[in-house]
Enzyme design. Structure first.
Site, PDB file in Angstrom:
ATOM      1  NE  ARG A  15     -83.277 -20.452   3.839  1.00  0.00           N
ATOM      2  CZ  ARG A  15     -84.125 -21.013   4.691  1.00  0.00           C
ATOM      3  NH1 ARG A  15     -83.928 -22.239   5.146  1.00  0.00           N
ATOM      4  NH2 ARG A  15     -85.210 -20.366   5.089  1.00  0.00           N
ATOM      5  CG  HIS A 207     -91.096 -18.461   6.435  1.00  0.00           C
ATOM      6  ND1 HIS A 207     -89.970 -18.173   5.690  1.00  0.00           N
ATOM      7  CD2 HIS A 207     -91.095 -19.811   6.570  1.00  0.00           C
ATOM      8  CE1 HIS A 207     -89.336 -19.289   5.393  1.00  0.00           C
ATOM      9  NE2 HIS A 207     -89.992 -20.302   5.918  1.00  0.00           N
ATOM     10  CG  HIS A 209     -92.825 -24.317   5.376  1.00  0.00           C
ATOM     11  ND1 HIS A 209     -91.931 -24.950   4.560  1.00  0.00           N
ATOM     12  CD2 HIS A 209     -92.125 -23.333   6.009  1.00  0.00           C
ATOM     13  CE1 HIS A 209     -90.736 -24.393   4.695  1.00  0.00           C
ATOM     14  NE2 HIS A 209     -90.819 -23.408   5.574  1.00  0.00           N
ATOM     15  CB  CYS A 240     -87.608 -27.616   7.585  1.00  0.00           C
ATOM     16  SG  CYS A 240     -86.325 -27.304   8.810  1.00  0.00           S
ATOM     17  CG  ASN A 249     -91.173 -21.701   2.082  1.00  0.00           C
ATOM     18  OD1 ASN A 249     -90.155 -22.310   1.790  1.00  0.00           O
ATOM     19  ND2 ASN A 249     -91.310 -21.014   3.187  1.00  0.00           N
TER      20      ASN A 249
END
Ligand code: HMG
Ligand code: MG
Length: 307
Positions: A15, A207, A209, A240, A249
């Site tokens: 995703r 999370h 990046h 993104c 990420n």
């Protein structure tokens, strides 16, 4: 605080990793990637988004992807749902977990989901209620918790405020996301120290990046705060669409190499993840940016050439 002895790694490559690819990645490739990741042992894979295809065209085939994958028993397959329409898609696709996604910065909220933070929480309320009624897990993901491409500095108090709002919606898990990878270890510890006062530590995730190369250090800082859920993207895929210049990420292979070295249990086979990273990088013609992935591939190839 002692480091956790086991962590949950959530693979977000299918995703978060693929959503920003310019060329449409064929549905069959997405399915094969997820199947390979499932076989590697991930307890949780973020598989698709049920968002507006006008906003993120790459994720337009979420229903087909969810219908085509082989699900490993006990694994959680998550999808992003910005509104009730997305939730209906998620339910029809038998998603195990839905992800509502907001931001700690007003400016990013507007750019990403076209509404203010307060409006987003109002929009998420019926989604969260519907998920509860159907027994579907809910995760709340908070972008720009360590900095915003539009606003710059994001106060820790804003992060705590959104965690409290997500908690009130009944989120099972909440992600502290560094969307543009600007955070550093000291700030990560400060943020987790603050949010663990208002939400259970074991249900918070990191999370990160890796835009500024800080993600592994930030994960270690979060481990020191007792955080035991981390998101990562195979081969370091991603970026993104609403955060210009943001890279992928942290690479899953690098995180697994770190956890293996620390003796922290993940239940995931690193070699299979390395092979999955090679598969997807080759399939979409994109450089594999996992340092551990590239090193292990080179080692395997030189060993094969010598034997
Ligand atoms: P909007 O334009 O304000 O709302 O979008 P709308 O209701 O007017 O909808 C626009 C069009 O989309 C309409 O179609 C709707 O029917 C359709 P039209 O009438 O123009 O033909 N639509 C949908 N179609 C399919 N599924 C849906 C859906 N909803 C509306 N669920 C909206 C508001 C929230 C829908 C939009 O802004 C959107 O979809 N945003 C998604 C943005 C996104 O996916 N961003 C990337 C994921 S977040 C992320 O990567 C960060 C994260 O990784 C953490 C981190 O690192 O920070 C999680
Ligand atoms: Mg992300």
């Amino acid at each position: 605080m002692a480091l956790p002895t086991a962590v949950k790694i959530v693979e977000v490559g299918p995703r978060d990793g693929l959503q920003n690819e310019k060329e449409f990645v064929p549905t069959a490739t997405k399915i094969e990637l997820i199947n390979r990741l499932s076989a590697a042992g991930f307890p949780n894979i973020e598989a698709a988004s049920f968002v507006s295809p006008k906003w993120v065209p790459q994720m337009a085939d979420g229903a087909e992807v969810m219908a085509g994958i082989e699900r490993r028993s006990g694994a959680i397959y998550s999808v992003l749902t910005p509104n009730l329409r997305g939730f209906e898609g998620a339910l029809a696709a038998r998603a195990d977990e839905i992800v509502i996604f907001g931001a700690a910065s007003e400016a990013f909220s507007q750019k990403n989901i076209n509404c203010s933070i307060a409006e987003s929480i109002e929009r998420f309320a019926p989604v969260a209620q519907a998920a509860k009624e159907h027994g579907v897990r809910i995760r709340g993901s908070m972008s720009c918790a360590l900095g915003c491409p539009y606003q710059g500095e994001v106060p820790v108090a804003s992060v705590v405020d959104v965690v409290e709002r997500f908690a009130a919606l009944g989120c099972d898990e909440i992600d502290i996301a560094d969307t543009i990878g600007v955070g550093t270890a000291k700030r990560v510890r400060e943020v987790f120290e603050a949010v663990t006062k208002v939400f259970p530590r074991e249900r918070l995730s990191g999370h990160f990046h890796d835009t500024y190369g800080q993600a592994l250090a930030n994960i270690y800082a979060a481990l020191e705060e007792g955080i035991a859920i981390f998101h990562a993207s195979v081969a370091g895929l991603g970026g993104c669409p609403y955060a210009k210049g943001a890279t992928g990420n942290v690479a899953t292979e690098d995180v697994l190499y770190l956890m293996n070295g620390l003796g922290i249990h993940t239940g995931i086979d690193l070699n299979q993840v390395v092979a999955a990273g090679d598969f997807i990088s080759t399939a979409i013609g994109r450089a594999n940016v996992s340092r551990a992935g590239k090193a292990l591939l080179a080692k395997a190839r030189s060993e094969a050439a010598c034997s």
